[in-house]
Enzyme design. Sequence first.
Site, PDB file in Angstrom:
ATOM      1  N   ARG A  44       0.853  -1.192   0.000  1.00  0.00           N
ATOM      2  CA  ARG A  44       0.000   0.000   0.000  1.00  0.00           C
ATOM      3  C   ARG A  44       0.888   1.241   0.000  1.00  0.00           C
ATOM      4  NH1 ARG A  44       1.841   1.816   4.054  1.00  0.00           N
ATOM      5  NH2 ARG A  44       0.693   3.727   3.747  1.00  0.00           N
ATOM      6  N   GLY A  45       0.237   2.424  -0.073  1.00  0.00           N
ATOM      7  CA  GLY A  45       0.994   3.670  -0.129  1.00  0.00           C
ATOM      8  C   GLY A  45       1.270   4.001  -1.595  1.00  0.00           C
ATOM      9  N   ASP A 228      -1.917  10.815  -2.306  1.00  0.00           N
ATOM     10  CA  ASP A 228      -2.262   9.730  -3.223  1.00  0.00           C
ATOM     11  C   ASP A 228      -2.573  10.247  -4.622  1.00  0.00           C
ATOM     12  OD1 ASP A 228      -2.954   8.686  -0.351  1.00  0.00           O
ATOM     13  OD2 ASP A 228      -2.578   6.972  -1.661  1.00  0.00           O
TER      14      ASP A 228
HETATM   15  O1  MRU Z   1      -4.726   3.328   2.085  1.00  0.00           O
HETATM   16  P1  MRU Z   1      -3.238   3.523   2.075  1.00  0.00           P
HETATM   17  O2  MRU Z   1      -2.577   2.986   3.301  1.00  0.00           O
HETATM   18  O3  MRU Z   1      -2.616   3.041   0.797  1.00  0.00           O
HETATM   19  O4  MRU Z   1      -3.065   5.104   2.104  1.00  0.00           O
HETATM   20  C1  MRU Z   1      -1.776   5.645   2.032  1.00  0.00           C
HETATM   21  C2  MRU Z   1      -1.734   7.107   2.204  1.00  0.00           C
HETATM   22  O5  MRU Z   1      -2.735   7.774   2.254  1.00  0.00           O
HETATM   23  C3  MRU Z   1      -0.378   7.726   2.196  1.00  0.00           C
HETATM   24  O6  MRU Z   1      -0.364   8.852   3.028  1.00  0.00           O
HETATM   25  C4  MRU Z   1      -0.048   8.157   0.771  1.00  0.00           C
HETATM   26  O7  MRU Z   1      -0.157   7.064  -0.087  1.00  0.00           O
HETATM   27  C5  MRU Z   1       1.282   8.752   0.636  1.00  0.00           C
HETATM   28  S1  MRU Z   1       2.587   7.568   0.789  1.00  0.00           S
HETATM   29  C6  MRU Z   1       3.788   7.820  -0.340  1.00  0.00           C
END
Ligand code: MRU
Length: 350
Positions: A44-45, A228
């Site tokens: 994720r991320g 994102d």
């Molecule tokens: O749902 P997730 O855990 O994938 O959400 C991730 C985030 O919102 C992070 O803050 C975002 O992806 C930035 S990380 C480079």
Amino acid sequence: MRTIDWVDGRIRIIDQTRLPLELCTIDIAEVDELVTHICSLAVRGAMALGVAGALGMALAATRAAESGADLDSELAAAADLLIAARPTAVNLGWGVRELLLARAGGADAGQLLTRALAIRDADIAASRALSERGAQLLAGARTVLTHCNAGALAGVEGGSALGVIGRLHADQPLELVYVCETRPLLQGSRLTAWELGRLGIPHRVIVDSAAAGLVAGGAVDAVVVGADRIAANGDVANKVGTLAHALAARHAGIPFVVAAPESTIDGATESGRDIPIEIRDEAEVLDVAGRRVAAPGSTGWNPAFDVTPVQLVTAVVTEARTIRGRAERALPVPDDLTELTPAGPATTAP
Ligand code: MRU
């Protein structure tokens, strides 16, 4: 250990659903397995998802070359599956499309893998560069607040917001990082706190709703988050709860800085209103650790992201530039408003 990598013809990821209790990896041999692990947030991320998109396409190409299947139809099918897995993080689709572009330029399976590995390496370099830029921008900050996980676990090995925080701490030790736990899946308390612990950076986990009071009370010098998707007008989609921190930062007059690679900027999406927000299973809200805690019969609503308007953003730092937000501009206030008086209602007409 890298969060996501290519090892012996497979994609290797750290299984983030098991952290912080257990650090283990999963080897992925097929695109549909990768999609399952993207949906469960094992990987994720935004930055890691960009690399997952590219490596996923390389995996599809490798399997097609092994089985003799038609490369273009395998790539098209993989692209559809991967892009649909999570709609908000634009990096996922970006990574996929980079590989489709390479194929359109005549790349074979081997060359597609080379392109995917270059995207993996560029992610590491981007993270380093944007972390330095962000730390320069926030030099002097002693106490910062962050939300969700935008660290090494959200990229290949560096991260974005947490990269900035790590660099700030290396330049001059931080007093404290406030980590919002990040309901409902706790990326803050499970992942960010784990990373900060390993880096030896002092931190405290708070419930998300404690942040506004903390920021308004003057305890925080800056808010730093990842993103994102950043729309063409500068609106920022990030983990749900981010908007509340931006509002608090605006109220307290402290910087609200977004750290993200260029691949998170989506010029094709005009504003935050056009960003698709992933709605996840209501069970993530209604249950805790797999056990129902909400009242029987209640339903839930579980948007995974929210949008912070550019008017609340001080700056976006990428590996290439620092983009000015519009947070420094005063809100337009009509001249005919009365002032709020400290004691009770404003003056009535004589
Ligand atoms: O749902 P997730 O855990 O994938 O959400 C991730 C985030 O919102 C992070 O803050 C975002 O992806 C930035 S990380 C480079």
